[in-house]
Design an enzyme around this catalytic site. Structure first.
Site, PDB file in Angstrom:
ATOM      1  N   ASP A  14       0.880  -1.180   0.013  1.00  0.00           N
ATOM      2  CA  ASP A  14      -0.109   0.084   0.095  1.00  0.00           C
ATOM      3  C   ASP A  14       0.982   1.298  -0.245  1.00  0.00           C
ATOM      4  O   ASP A  14       1.556   1.540   1.044  1.00  0.00           O
ATOM      5  CB  ASP A  14      -0.848  -0.131   1.285  1.00  0.00           C
ATOM      6  CG  ASP A  14      -1.764   1.275   1.455  1.00  0.00           C
ATOM      7  OD1 ASP A  14      -1.590   1.970   0.590  1.00  0.00           O
ATOM      8  OD2 ASP A  14      -2.390   1.437   2.521  1.00  0.00           O
ATOM      9  N   LYS A  81       2.716  11.060  -3.891  1.00  0.00           N
ATOM     10  CA  LYS A  81       2.033  10.475  -4.749  1.00  0.00           C
ATOM     11  C   LYS A  81       0.972  11.523  -5.431  1.00  0.00           C
ATOM     12  O   LYS A  81       0.491  11.152  -6.414  1.00  0.00           O
ATOM     13  CB  LYS A  81       1.056   9.603  -3.747  1.00  0.00           C
ATOM     14  CG  LYS A  81      -0.042   8.662  -4.035  1.00  0.00           C
ATOM     15  CD  LYS A  81      -0.438   7.737  -3.087  1.00  0.00           C
ATOM     16  CE  LYS A  81      -1.506   6.744  -3.713  1.00  0.00           C
ATOM     17  NZ  LYS A  81      -2.189   6.006  -2.611  1.00  0.00           N
ATOM     18  N   ASP A 211     -12.721   5.565   2.024  1.00  0.00           N
ATOM     19  CA  ASP A 211     -11.318   5.832   2.468  1.00  0.00           C
ATOM     20  C   ASP A 211     -10.928   7.150   2.912  1.00  0.00           C
ATOM     21  O   ASP A 211     -10.742   7.831   2.130  1.00  0.00           O
ATOM     22  CB  ASP A 211     -10.485   5.416   1.380  1.00  0.00           C
ATOM     23  CG  ASP A 211      -9.012   5.162   1.633  1.00  0.00           C
ATOM     24  OD1 ASP A 211      -8.598   5.969   2.518  1.00  0.00           O
ATOM     25  OD2 ASP A 211      -8.212   4.622   0.724  1.00  0.00           O
TER      26      ASP A 211
HETATM   27  P1  ADP Z   1      -2.968   7.614   3.607  1.00  0.00           P
HETATM   28  O1  ADP Z   1      -3.891   6.483   3.235  1.00  0.00           O
HETATM   29  O2  ADP Z   1      -3.431   9.040   3.214  1.00  0.00           O
HETATM   30  O3  ADP Z   1      -1.698   7.048   3.535  1.00  0.00           O
HETATM   31  P2  ADP Z   1      -3.850   6.515   6.398  1.00  0.00           P
HETATM   32  O4  ADP Z   1      -4.994   5.559   6.017  1.00  0.00           O
HETATM   33  O5  ADP Z   1      -2.559   6.004   6.804  1.00  0.00           O
HETATM   34  O6  ADP Z   1      -3.303   7.690   5.528  1.00  0.00           O
HETATM   35  O7  ADP Z   1      -4.406   7.554   7.622  1.00  0.00           O
HETATM   36  C1  ADP Z   1      -3.327   8.521   8.075  1.00  0.00           C
HETATM   37  C2  ADP Z   1      -4.457   9.162   8.889  1.00  0.00           C
HETATM   38  O8  ADP Z   1      -4.959   8.649  10.151  1.00  0.00           O
HETATM   39  C3  ADP Z   1      -3.693  10.643   9.869  1.00  0.00           C
HETATM   40  O9  ADP Z   1      -4.334  11.526   9.630  1.00  0.00           O
HETATM   41  C4  ADP Z   1      -3.616  10.054  11.274  1.00  0.00           C
HETATM   42  O10 ADP Z   1      -3.815  11.219  12.257  1.00  0.00           O
HETATM   43  C5  ADP Z   1      -4.881   9.342  11.269  1.00  0.00           C
HETATM   44  N1  ADP Z   1      -5.194   8.306  12.443  1.00  0.00           N
HETATM   45  C6  ADP Z   1      -4.496   7.291  12.788  1.00  0.00           C
HETATM   46  N2  ADP Z   1      -4.875   6.819  13.766  1.00  0.00           N
HETATM   47  C7  ADP Z   1      -5.944   7.506  14.203  1.00  0.00           C
HETATM   48  C8  ADP Z   1      -7.037   7.398  15.372  1.00  0.00           C
HETATM   49  N3  ADP Z   1      -6.917   6.599  16.370  1.00  0.00           N
HETATM   50  N4  ADP Z   1      -7.761   8.330  15.482  1.00  0.00           N
HETATM   51  C9  ADP Z   1      -8.298   9.272  14.456  1.00  0.00           C
HETATM   52  N5  ADP Z   1      -7.487   9.479  13.416  1.00  0.00           N
HETATM   53  C10 ADP Z   1      -6.331   8.600  13.343  1.00  0.00           C
HETATM   54 MG    MG Z   2      -4.657   4.988   2.081  1.00  0.00          MG
END
Ligand code: ADP
Ligand code: MG
Length: 643
Positions: A14, A81, A211
């Site tokens: 991913d 990205k 998502d």
């Molecule tokens: P991407 O797909 O954009 O790479 P992710 O799916 O990894 O991103 O999501 C990252 C986001 O999720 C960040 O903004 C992070 O702060 C948030 N996040 C992670 N854990 C939590 C949580 N427990 N509660 C709220 N937000 C969260």
């Molecule tokens: Mg993602």
């Protein structure tokens, strides 16, 4: 050794805007790989001058680069990205958010320009930045697996066009990885839940994938379409996509940071007149504030309130408690914006969906941990969304499932329409009450009533189990949750309804409801995750081998529980009303209490030492002997009521 093995496993990657992960399919299940404590790698690269490195520049990838991005904005690249396969004109609207310089490259392609320590600059293409992240993930996978990794399935957003997909392939090649397949992120999420991997995949099943990541929001509506001909696997047709490329968890961090910064300025005697500007704070403070913002947000996903304490200077401390309610009213407009996009996606898919809704909703992305997001998405689609798999990992897990299918590894896993092993909950004494028995066909539903065994219990732990054996220790725990906030009541009075629901995709939802107090709690899991046919067969064999012994043991556990309740009840009444019985009956009851009590005590230490029929008979005899006492106790309590 044959050729495919020499090539090593195909990993699933991913490659996210904010975070990236690598997973593998092994022993019938996908799993996210971890090395040196890292499994979720921030998609951030910092460039450092290093004469020893090739080209004189060394990239630093991941957590360190993320944490110090505010300090080194000119040479830290995040969100590469967003630039992949796009021209400078395409990304113009993104530029103010990127924090580094973006310039026109070959054929008008967008590329980043970093300014190094000595003031010299260097241009890097988004493919190169992504390749650096992929190389790091490849290294992580190789350390975790202890072997070379040369092939990968990489996910991209469903809306990525051909040039964005090609750029992703190129990044893989630069990282020394053969990208064997590019998979849409929402498709990967569905595969992770096992949708479309069954032999009997349900034609026409529709799935919405919501998502919400760090900086982007995507919603896709998919339809499962089995391919023609024998042995063909089904595929996912993207009916519609919508979203917002500048909406994500980062916005929530900013909301909190702005709040803190405003209040800190107030505390420092600045009334905040004029435009509020975060850049007036030094970088280290901004970095700290951002970290505080994100951690408060994450804590509020679990707790009802979260506090921050920031030492501003000697003698000046900023302390603040943010409650869930306050937080939710802050973020409501943000959540509603995502639902606007969901509405557009559903409208665009309407010609395929008809008037009905979707069959399933999958939550993806770290930001879907926010409870308000879960609640509002459920309300919007009118069904409880899937949350059983970790939303940060679900895309990587699905990429690994796709890799497993391509390499033939995934065929040994369970692709059945039946529930292969029984599902139940733990009851008193470590026994298991089965609600759904094995080989039931999905969907399946069952409910059962339970109560408490101890007076004044204000919370009940519910342990969800899978397996054929009778005792908890011989089954697999799928998860534990707690129903709390029950007002204290005597043992046996609370009415706990437990419902098990396995849907057509094999996702189990457990709901517990205490009827007297109205309290509810629940859990979602994918019971078949990680189970192979071999394992199911082994579990079956063991259950046959232990059937007799298990039955006895379960019976003893139940007898201990019931006898203990009787002993307690009869003992209490004997103390209060014993003088109203004749001497002989009283002595007889006392003798029986003693003997049942002693048998229970022995059974507790060693269940084999007591013959269940004997204990059962002794308990029944005690119950019969106490009939007169019960009558007295009832009439006495009625008399009490009259007074
Ligand atoms: P991407 O797909 O954009 O790479 P992710 O799916 O990894 O991103 O999501 C990252 C986001 O999720 C960040 O903004 C992070 O702060 C948030 N996040 C992670 N854990 C939590 C949580 N427990 N509660 C709220 N937000 C969260
Ligand atoms: Mg993602």
């Amino acid at each position: 050794m044959n050729a495919p093995q020499e090539k090593g496993p195909i990993v699933g990657i991913d490659l996210g805007t904010t975070n990236s992960l690598v997973a593998v399919f092994e022993h019938g299940a996908p799993r996210v790989l971890e090395a040196r404590g890292v499994s979720i790698l921030p998609s951030v690269v910092r460039y450092e001058q290093d004469p020893a490195a090739p080209g004189g520049v060394r990239p630093v990838v991941g957590e360190d680069a993320k944490a110090r991005a505010v300090e080194f904005p000119a040479r830290t690249i995040s969100s590469a990205k967003r630039l992949m396969g796009r021209s400078i004109d395409d990304v113009r609207a993104d530029l103010p958010y990127l924090g580094y310089e973006v310039v026109r490259g070959e054929y008008g392609q967008a590329r980043a320009r970093v300014t190094l320590e000595d003031g010299s600059s260097r241009e890097v293409t988004p493919q190169e930045v992504s390749a650096t992240i992929l190389r790091e993930l490849r290294g992580l996978a190789e350390s975790a697996l202890g072997r070379d990794v040369g092939r990968a399935v990489v996910t991209v957003p469903a809306y990525f066009d051909d040039s964005q997909r090609q750029a992703t392939r190129d990044a893989g090649r630069l990282a020394g990885l053969e990208v064997v397949r590019i998979v849409n992120e929402p498709t990967a999420a569905a595969l992770a839940y096992g949708i479309g991997t069954r032999a009997d995949a349900r034609e026409g099943e529709t799935i919405a994938v919501y998502d919400l990541g760090g900086g982007t929001f995507d919603v896709s509506v998919l339809r499962l379409t089995p391919s023609e001909g024998e042995g063909g696997t089904s595929f996912f047709q993207v009916l519609s996509t919508s979203g917002d490329t500048r909406l994500g968890g980062d916005d929530v961090d900013h909301l909190l940071v702005s709040l803190f910064a405003r209040e800190i300025r107030g505390l420092m005697g600045d009334d905040g007149a004029g435009e509020f500007d975060l850049s007036s704070f030094p970088p280290a403070t901004r970095r700290a504030l951002k970290a505080f913002g994100e951690s408060v947000k994450c804590r509020l996903s679990e707790d009802e309130s979260a506090s921050v304490r920031i030492q501003i200077n000697e003698g000046l401390v900023y302390e603040r408690v943010v409650t869930r309610d306050e937080f939710e009213s802050m973020i409501t407009p943000w959540v509603e914006r995502t639902l606007g996009a969901c509405g557009r996606a559903m409208r665009d898919a309407r010609e395929h969906l008809g008037d009905g809704g979707v069959d399933a909703v999958i939550l993806v992305g770290g930001s879907t941990r926010v409870p308000l997001v879960r609640q509002r998405v459920g309300e919007f689609f009118g069904i409880e969304p899937y949350t059983a798999l970790d939303p940060d990992r679900v895309v990587a897990l699905g990429a690994a499932v796709q890799a497993g299918i391509l390499s033939g590894e995934a065929t040994g896993s369970l692709l059945l329409d039946v529930i292969p092993l029984s599902l139940g909950v733990e009851t008193a004494g470590g026994a298991v009450a089965k609600l759904i028995v094995r080989n039931s066909t999905a969907p399946a539903r069952a409910t059962e009533m339970f109560s408490t065994g101890v007076d004044g219990q204000t919370s009940i732990k519910i342990n969800v189990l899978q397996g054929e054996r009778e005792m908890v220790e011989d089954c697999r725990s799928l998860g534990v949750f707690e129903l709390s906030g029950i007002p204290p009541m005597p043992a046996g009075i609370p009415q706990l309804e437990v419902e098990f629901l396995v849907d057509a995709n094999g996702v189990l939802r457990v709901r517990a409801h205490e009827r007297r107090s109205g309290k509810r709690a629940g859990l979602q899991v994918v019971p078949n995750h990680g189970l192979t046919r071999d394992e199911v067969e082994r579990i079956e064999r063991e259950s046959y081998a232990h059937a007799r012994e298990d039955m006895t043991r379960h019976r003893i556990a139940d007898l201990i529980t019931n006898s203990s309740l009787d002993l307690k009840w009869i003992g209490e009444r004997l103390d209060r009303f014993g003088d109203k019985l004749d001497r002989a009956s009283r002595d007889d009851l006392q003798k029986r209490i003693k003997s049942v009590g002693e048998m229970v005590g022995r059974a507790r230490t060693d269940w084999r030492s007591v013959e269940p029929n004997a204990l059962h008979a002794a308990k029944e005899a005690l119950d019969r002997a106490s009939v007169r006492l019960q009558e007295i106790s009832i009439s006495e309590s009625l008399r009490d009521g009259e007074r």
